[in-house]
Design an enzyme around this catalytic site. Sequence first.
Site, short mmCIF file in Angstrom:
data_model
loop_
_atom_site.label_atom_id
_atom_site.label_comp_id
_atom_site.label_asym_id
_atom_site.label_seq_id
_atom_site.Cartn_x
_atom_site.Cartn_y
_atom_site.Cartn_z
N GLY A 82 0.84 -1.20 0.00
CA GLY A 82 0.00 0.00 0.00
C GLY A 82 0.87 1.24 0.00
N SER A 103 -24.48 -11.06 -25.72
CA SER A 103 -23.77 -10.20 -26.68
C SER A 103 -22.93 -11.01 -27.65
CB SER A 103 -22.86 -9.24 -25.91
OG SER A 103 -21.78 -9.97 -25.35
N GLY A 104 -22.70 -12.26 -27.32
CA GLY A 104 -21.81 -13.06 -28.17
C GLY A 104 -20.43 -13.17 -27.57
N VAL A 157 -17.61 -13.74 -24.36
CA VAL A 157 -17.46 -14.89 -23.49
C VAL A 157 -18.21 -14.71 -22.15
CG1 VAL A 157 -15.19 -14.09 -22.73
CG2 VAL A 157 -15.77 -16.45 -22.41
N ASP A 158 -18.23 -13.50 -21.60
CA ASP A 158 -18.85 -13.31 -20.29
C ASP A 158 -20.35 -13.59 -20.31
OD1 ASP A 158 -16.32 -12.41 -19.87
OD2 ASP A 158 -16.86 -10.29 -19.79
N SER A 159 -21.03 -12.99 -21.29
CA SER A 159 -22.48 -13.22 -21.31
C SER A 159 -22.78 -14.65 -21.74
CB SER A 159 -23.19 -12.21 -22.21
OG SER A 159 -22.87 -12.41 -23.57
N ALA A 160 -21.91 -15.24 -22.56
CA ALA A 160 -22.14 -16.63 -22.99
C ALA A 160 -22.04 -17.59 -21.80
CB ALA A 160 -21.10 -17.02 -24.05
#
Length: 555
Positions: free
Chosen positions: A97, A265-266, A268-271
């Site tokens: 930090g 959306s096509g 990878v995340d939404s898939a």
Amino acid sequence: MGNELQSHRVSVSDDVEVSTYLEIAKELHGEQPIFEPKPLPPGERESIIVIDFGSQYSMLIARRIRECHVYCEIVPYDTPWERIASLNPRGFILSGGPASVYAPEAPLAPTYIYERHLPVMGICYGMQVIASQLGGQVSPGEKHEYGHAILHISDEDCPLFTGLPSSLPVWMSHGDQIVEMPLGFSALAYTENLPNAVMGNSEGIFGLQFHPEVAHTPQGKNIFENFVYRICGCQGNWTPSRFITESIDKIGGRVGKRKVICALSGGVDSAVTATLVHRAIGDNLTCIFINNGLLRREEPERVLNTFQRNLKLNIVYVDAGGRFLERLRGTVDPEMKRRLIGKEFIKVFEEEAAKLGKVDFLAQGTLYPDVIESTTAETKAAVKIKSHHNVGGLPSKMKFTLIEPLRYLFKDEVREVGLALGLSEDVTGRQPFPGPGLAIRIIGEVTQKKLQTLRAADWVVMNEIKKAKLYRQLWQSFAILTDARSVGVMGDYRTYGYLIAVRAINSVDAMTADWARLPYDLLARISDRIVNEVPDVNRVVYDITSKPPATIEWE
Ligand code: XMP
């Protein structure tokens, strides 16, 4: 014994030194070193908690732990124990930090760190926190130390160093240093400038002045492995298949027979999100796939083919290209383009959702870096560079309960989960594509004709990059239609055509990026094909700027 401990509880704000606590703990538990890890029933949940003091590397620490197949979460340094208890922690890491531990308002570790009898590893500032709270002394170093150093191990029996050579390169970045170690601690390793580059005690509390999480400490991964397995006694049961089983149970339990929608959306995340939810609740999930007319060549067909025909997801396909183009007409300002596209997306999404009747949940592909960024955003003064319209973060005013199964995953873990779910490499290995699509890769006004030109050029780039087997290796590779025109000659004729820029970058998280040193032959093929195959284009340039100072997308 639990009660006795409670009655001796000390806090950082109390007058009692935390080191007093350790004395008491020793009395109660004897001298037995507690880093003899206690066995855990097989399959039991386990985690390592990173206590964050604002280091730019905290996320990297978490990634390194997850690479050891141990679940890890980053929490702010003032997080209450109740929030952490449910994660069944097996050990703590105190991050670096920017503060100085002797400054009046310096953040310190919560007392449960020392009270729970769990191993602790403090890194850089984290080490200084341990030293200071347990009665040692930290002072400004004679000179600040940034960069490479050679670590010499003096206690080769220490389990933290198992399998490591007696000297190894490490990365230093500190101003302060420990001039007096707390009682019970000894130096386990040193560098030329630091006699106590690593310290530890018999209770499993360690401090490292260097950064094992960065790539410049090549054997850092072994140190994390030693910490989580040998010192904390973790089993390493954080695997994609375990994550899938747990997520499906959790989603199924939460949703029951109610309905969920998801914007596909096509990418990878939404898939992966949609596939997980579909596994949990089947046809009670409806995916809305909005074609905003700003997608790449053959993209809508590919998405429908994969998710509707192959995976049998329930998909509402909306061809809204005309609406988006109409909205964008005459707009050249990049931020305005993004805003218009974002707003139109919400409108179309709301209209379609309303047609589905009562829906309670919205599934989103939010990832862990977004979560961390949004929890720290309030404390950090952030300057807006670009507004990001993520399909995920949209309809805040819509009355849905959110389901975010990927909320604690990094991008590479999402890809692994996708593969374990049976999604093809074509889906899981897809390069990121921005929500506003080709609109932010066309400089100036977006028209149907320009979209056609860019799609054709982008197709060539993608095709050649794939043929060269570089697609998976690159974070992103694409074409930009600049607004510039230049003079050329084709056959016996003068041409006055568009300038296409090609961008290919390497990155690990899109926060920074380096332009890719593509082979000249490959660049030559891309350029030849673009000027030959794409009407109205007579010149191609390659973007050789990194991020920063440039961003990945041009707008
Ligand atoms: P920049 O251009 O900011 O991009 O360096 C970083 C990463 O984010 C992607 N990107 C977006 N993704 N909506 C998205 O979903 C957006 O508006 C957006 N803008 C940029 C970009 O492709 C890169 O991966």
